[in-house]
Design a protein around this motif. Structure first.
Motif, PDB file in Angstrom:
ATOM      1  N   VAL A  17     -54.083 -14.833 -16.008  1.00  0.00           N
ATOM      2  CA  VAL A  17     -52.579 -15.668 -15.722  1.00  0.00           C
ATOM      3  C   VAL A  17     -52.327 -16.517 -16.200  1.00  0.00           C
ATOM      4  O   VAL A  17     -51.637 -17.533 -17.233  1.00  0.00           O
ATOM      5  CB  VAL A  17     -52.461 -15.920 -14.446  1.00  0.00           C
ATOM      6  N   ALA A  18     -53.719 -17.199 -16.783  1.00  0.00           N
ATOM      7  CA  ALA A  18     -53.381 -18.462 -17.902  1.00  0.00           C
ATOM      8  C   ALA A  18     -53.168 -18.413 -18.776  1.00  0.00           C
ATOM      9  O   ALA A  18     -53.053 -19.188 -19.496  1.00  0.00           O
ATOM     10  CB  ALA A  18     -55.335 -18.861 -18.102  1.00  0.00           C
ATOM     11  N   LEU A  19     -53.248 -17.074 -19.243  1.00  0.00           N
ATOM     12  CA  LEU A  19     -52.676 -16.560 -20.550  1.00  0.00           C
ATOM     13  C   LEU A  19     -51.041 -16.948 -20.263  1.00  0.00           C
ATOM     14  O   LEU A  19     -50.490 -17.141 -21.480  1.00  0.00           O
ATOM     15  CB  LEU A  19     -53.050 -15.388 -21.509  1.00  0.00           C
ATOM     16  N   SER A  20     -50.505 -16.494 -19.282  1.00  0.00           N
ATOM     17  CA  SER A  20     -48.723 -16.370 -19.440  1.00  0.00           C
ATOM     18  C   SER A  20     -49.175 -18.419 -18.762  1.00  0.00           C
ATOM     19  O   SER A  20     -48.082 -18.161 -19.483  1.00  0.00           O
ATOM     20  CB  SER A  20     -48.731 -16.502 -17.719  1.00  0.00           C
ATOM     21  N   ASP A  21     -49.458 -19.132 -18.437  1.00  0.00           N
ATOM     22  CA  ASP A  21     -49.574 -20.383 -18.408  1.00  0.00           C
ATOM     23  C   ASP A  21     -49.181 -21.468 -20.057  1.00  0.00           C
ATOM     24  O   ASP A  21     -48.918 -22.156 -19.766  1.00  0.00           O
ATOM     25  CB  ASP A  21     -50.665 -21.083 -17.559  1.00  0.00           C
ATOM     26  N   GLU A  22     -49.794 -20.463 -20.535  1.00  0.00           N
ATOM     27  CA  GLU A  22     -50.319 -20.831 -22.025  1.00  0.00           C
ATOM     28  C   GLU A  22     -48.815 -21.210 -22.407  1.00  0.00           C
ATOM     29  O   GLU A  22     -48.747 -21.599 -23.332  1.00  0.00           O
ATOM     30  CB  GLU A  22     -51.504 -20.919 -22.788  1.00  0.00           C
ATOM     31  N   LEU A  23     -48.582 -19.547 -22.370  1.00  0.00           N
ATOM     32  CA  LEU A  23     -47.428 -19.308 -23.761  1.00  0.00           C
ATOM     33  C   LEU A  23     -46.216 -20.739 -22.408  1.00  0.00           C
ATOM     34  O   LEU A  23     -45.414 -21.065 -23.396  1.00  0.00           O
ATOM     35  CB  LEU A  23     -46.920 -17.942 -22.790  1.00  0.00           C
ATOM     36  N   LYS A  25     -46.491 -23.568 -21.590  1.00  0.00           N
ATOM     37  CA  LYS A  25     -46.488 -23.997 -22.143  1.00  0.00           C
ATOM     38  C   LYS A  25     -46.414 -25.055 -23.241  1.00  0.00           C
ATOM     39  O   LYS A  25     -46.139 -26.182 -24.043  1.00  0.00           O
ATOM     40  CB  LYS A  25     -47.537 -25.404 -21.272  1.00  0.00           C
ATOM     41  N   LYS A  26     -46.250 -23.910 -24.112  1.00  0.00           N
ATOM     42  CA  LYS A  26     -46.658 -23.603 -25.554  1.00  0.00           C
ATOM     43  C   LYS A  26     -45.015 -23.842 -26.037  1.00  0.00           C
ATOM     44  O   LYS A  26     -45.108 -24.900 -27.000  1.00  0.00           O
ATOM     45  CB  LYS A  26     -46.992 -22.952 -26.541  1.00  0.00           C
ATOM     46  N   PHE A  27     -44.060 -22.288 -25.451  1.00  0.00           N
ATOM     47  CA  PHE A  27     -42.787 -22.039 -25.354  1.00  0.00           C
ATOM     48  C   PHE A  27     -41.832 -22.780 -24.731  1.00  0.00           C
ATOM     49  O   PHE A  27     -40.303 -22.457 -24.533  1.00  0.00           O
ATOM     50  CB  PHE A  27     -43.002 -20.753 -26.090  1.00  0.00           C
ATOM     51  N   ASN A  28     -42.115 -23.690 -23.777  1.00  0.00           N
ATOM     52  CA  ASN A  28     -40.962 -24.177 -22.390  1.00  0.00           C
ATOM     53  C   ASN A  28     -40.428 -23.041 -21.372  1.00  0.00           C
ATOM     54  O   ASN A  28     -39.503 -22.653 -21.488  1.00  0.00           O
ATOM     55  CB  ASN A  28     -39.932 -25.457 -23.260  1.00  0.00           C
ATOM     56  N   MET A  29     -41.886 -22.533 -21.639  1.00  0.00           N
ATOM     57  CA  MET A  29     -41.490 -21.210 -20.098  1.00  0.00           C
ATOM     58  C   MET A  29     -41.269 -21.338 -18.588  1.00  0.00           C
ATOM     59  O   MET A  29     -41.588 -21.912 -18.609  1.00  0.00           O
ATOM     60  CB  MET A  29     -41.950 -19.738 -20.981  1.00  0.00           C
ATOM     61  N   TYR A  30     -41.050 -20.051 -18.306  1.00  0.00           N
ATOM     62  CA  TYR A  30     -41.304 -20.276 -16.579  1.00  0.00           C
ATOM     63  C   TYR A  30     -42.076 -18.868 -16.785  1.00  0.00           C
ATOM     64  O   TYR A  30     -41.260 -17.764 -17.282  1.00  0.00           O
ATOM     65  CB  TYR A  30     -40.378 -20.483 -15.668  1.00  0.00           C
ATOM     66  N   ASP A  31     -42.860 -18.890 -15.897  1.00  0.00           N
ATOM     67  CA  ASP A  31     -42.991 -17.326 -15.068  1.00  0.00           C
ATOM     68  C   ASP A  31     -44.114 -17.797 -13.994  1.00  0.00           C
ATOM     69  O   ASP A  31     -43.707 -18.574 -13.090  1.00  0.00           O
ATOM     70  CB  ASP A  31     -44.552 -17.037 -15.332  1.00  0.00           C
ATOM     71  N   ASN A  32     -43.767 -16.729 -12.943  1.00  0.00           N
ATOM     72  CA  ASN A  32     -44.211 -16.023 -11.489  1.00  0.00           C
ATOM     73  C   ASN A  32     -45.416 -15.289 -11.189  1.00  0.00           C
ATOM     74  O   ASN A  32     -45.163 -14.297 -10.730  1.00  0.00           O
ATOM     75  CB  ASN A  32     -43.423 -16.728 -10.562  1.00  0.00           C
ATOM     76  N   SER A  33     -46.454 -15.035 -12.269  1.00  0.00           N
ATOM     77  CA  SER A  33     -47.877 -14.314 -11.669  1.00  0.00           C
ATOM     78  C   SER A  33     -49.110 -15.134 -11.016  1.00  0.00           C
ATOM     79  O   SER A  33     -49.055 -15.646 -10.665  1.00  0.00           O
ATOM     80  CB  SER A  33     -47.779 -14.076 -13.309  1.00  0.00           C
ATOM     81  N   GLY A  99     -47.847  -4.869   5.899  1.00  0.00           N
ATOM     82  CA  GLY A  99     -49.010  -5.568   5.489  1.00  0.00           C
ATOM     83  C   GLY A  99     -49.351  -4.630   4.344  1.00  0.00           C
ATOM     84  O   GLY A  99     -50.821  -4.905   3.458  1.00  0.00           O
ATOM     85  N   ILE A 100     -49.133  -4.816   3.350  1.00  0.00           N
ATOM     86  CA  ILE A 100     -48.662  -4.692   1.947  1.00  0.00           C
ATOM     87  C   ILE A 100     -48.489  -5.244   1.250  1.00  0.00           C
ATOM     88  O   ILE A 100     -47.610  -6.450   1.308  1.00  0.00           O
ATOM     89  CB  ILE A 100     -47.863  -3.539   0.904  1.00  0.00           C
ATOM     90  N   SER A 101     -50.379  -5.893   0.557  1.00  0.00           N
ATOM     91  CA  SER A 101     -49.893  -7.481  -0.318  1.00  0.00           C
ATOM     92  C   SER A 101     -49.175  -7.087  -2.224  1.00  0.00           C
ATOM     93  O   SER A 101     -49.050  -5.913  -2.124  1.00  0.00           O
ATOM     94  CB  SER A 101     -51.297  -7.572  -0.528  1.00  0.00           C
ATOM     95  N   VAL A 102     -49.213  -7.712  -2.631  1.00  0.00           N
ATOM     96  CA  VAL A 102     -48.533  -7.598  -3.837  1.00  0.00           C
ATOM     97  C   VAL A 102     -49.275  -8.805  -4.869  1.00  0.00           C
ATOM     98  O   VAL A 102     -49.368  -9.968  -4.713  1.00  0.00           O
ATOM     99  CB  VAL A 102     -46.747  -7.700  -3.930  1.00  0.00           C
ATOM    100  N   ILE A 103     -49.335  -8.221  -6.177  1.00  0.00           N
ATOM    101  CA  ILE A 103     -49.553  -9.057  -7.383  1.00  0.00           C
ATOM    102  C   ILE A 103     -48.981  -8.636  -8.039  1.00  0.00           C
ATOM    103  O   ILE A 103     -48.299  -7.541  -8.300  1.00  0.00           O
ATOM    104  CB  ILE A 103     -51.464  -8.078  -7.556  1.00  0.00           C
ATOM    105  N   SER A 104     -48.225 -10.103  -8.920  1.00  0.00           N
ATOM    106  CA  SER A 104     -47.085  -9.744 -10.106  1.00  0.00           C
ATOM    107  C   SER A 104     -48.177 -10.288 -11.692  1.00  0.00           C
ATOM    108  O   SER A 104     -48.493 -11.088 -11.220  1.00  0.00           O
ATOM    109  CB  SER A 104     -46.389 -10.099  -9.805  1.00  0.00           C
ATOM    110  N   MET A 105     -48.015  -9.366 -12.347  1.00  0.00           N
ATOM    111  CA  MET A 105     -49.241  -9.952 -13.252  1.00  0.00           C
ATOM    112  C   MET A 105     -48.180  -9.364 -14.660  1.00  0.00           C
ATOM    113  O   MET A 105     -47.429  -8.676 -15.051  1.00  0.00           O
ATOM    114  CB  MET A 105     -50.075  -8.798 -13.963  1.00  0.00           C
ATOM    115  N   HIS A 106     -47.133 -10.772 -15.608  1.00  0.00           N
ATOM    116  CA  HIS A 106     -45.874 -10.596 -15.831  1.00  0.00           C
ATOM    117  C   HIS A 106     -45.912 -10.583 -17.412  1.00  0.00           C
ATOM    118  O   HIS A 106     -46.360 -10.208 -18.378  1.00  0.00           O
ATOM    119  CB  HIS A 106     -44.324 -11.304 -15.393  1.00  0.00           C
TER     120      HIS A 106
END
Length: 260
Positions: A17-23, A25-33, A99-106
């Protein structure tokens, strides 16, 4: 298997997810992964689906699996009410109740070195592309050469590869040698300038607006508009096929074919 261990495996096998954070921060975007829903139970199986859809939840329940891994964030913006009238909230509620957990990788899966944007390029016939938004690993938005082919023949090939009859085309039937592509809703002024500066013959993305299409046509760049689903499901499915056998729990893939 703990949910946190599955999450760690996905980060290690594809991209953190740190790769999403990098993108962002670098290009002023938003995500929720990341881990979106944690029901606190050990994971016995996972369904991979581009979206947290009713169909994906039904598939998980039918298999007795208690994890859904999505590409698009199950919660992207704020949800003020959990009820059955809003589809997003209703799906979250159904997961919690069952009882279903969810992971999102955007965005991290978009930008991974062999991520969704990379696989879009491969599906469109490219190999080594120049990247628009370069990151420490991988990146987003590519321009690359393809085997020369007439435009409408190329469009038919794209329809076949991405198994979609909902492909829009704009421009004259001329020879295509260089493609610019952006998975998902990737068209903006920066992407258009990138395609033009690198002499792309055709621009491929999804969810494109009229003024963006006309801007490209006026620059002499043809346009192919894929559905958002087909532009990203292709690569997400590739990722699933590459990593599913190595996951510590059984996994299955859910395809919302009606959205292709």
């Amino acid at each position: 298997m703990k949910l946190s261990e599955i999450f760690k495996t996905l980060e290690e096998k594809v991209a953190p997810v740190a790769l999403s954070d990098e993108l962002c921060k670098k290009f002023n975007m938003y995500d929720n992964s990341g881990i979106i829903v944690d029901c606190g139970k050990d994971i016995v199986g996972a369904v991979f689906s581009l979206d947290l859809s009713a169909g994906a939840i039904k598939a998980a329940k039918s298999k007795g699996y208690n994890l859904i891994v999505t590409h698009h964030p199950a919660i992207y913006g704020g949800i003020s009410r959990i009820n059955n009238t809003d589809p997003v909230a209703a799906n979250i509620a159904e997961c919690v109740v069952c009882g279903i957990s969810v992971i999102s990788m955007h965005l991290n899966f978009d930008c991974a070195p062999c991520g969704i944007d990379y696989h879009l390029m491969e599906g469109l016939g490219g190999k080594d592309g120049k990247i628009l938004a370069e990151l420490s690993r991988g990146g987003y938005g590519r321009v690359y050469e393809v085997e020369p082919i007439p435009f409408y023949a190329y469009a038919e090939k794209v329809k076949a590869v991405f198994k979609s009859g909902r492909v829009l085309t704009y421009g004259a039937d001329r020879q295509i040698k260089k493609v610019a592509s952006f998975c998902g809703a990737g068209c903006d002024e920066r992407a258009i300038a990138f395609a033009a500066e690198n002499n792309a013959d055709v621009f491929v993305s999804s969810d494109m607006k009229h003024h963006e299409i006309t801007a490209l046509i006026q620059r002499g760049i043809n346009v192919i508009v894929l559905t958002h689903y087909s532009s990203e499901n292709y690569g997400f499915n590739k990722i699933y096929n590459e990593i599913s056998a190595g996951l510590p729990v059984p996994a299955a893939y859910y395809d919302d074919a009606e959205l292709r």
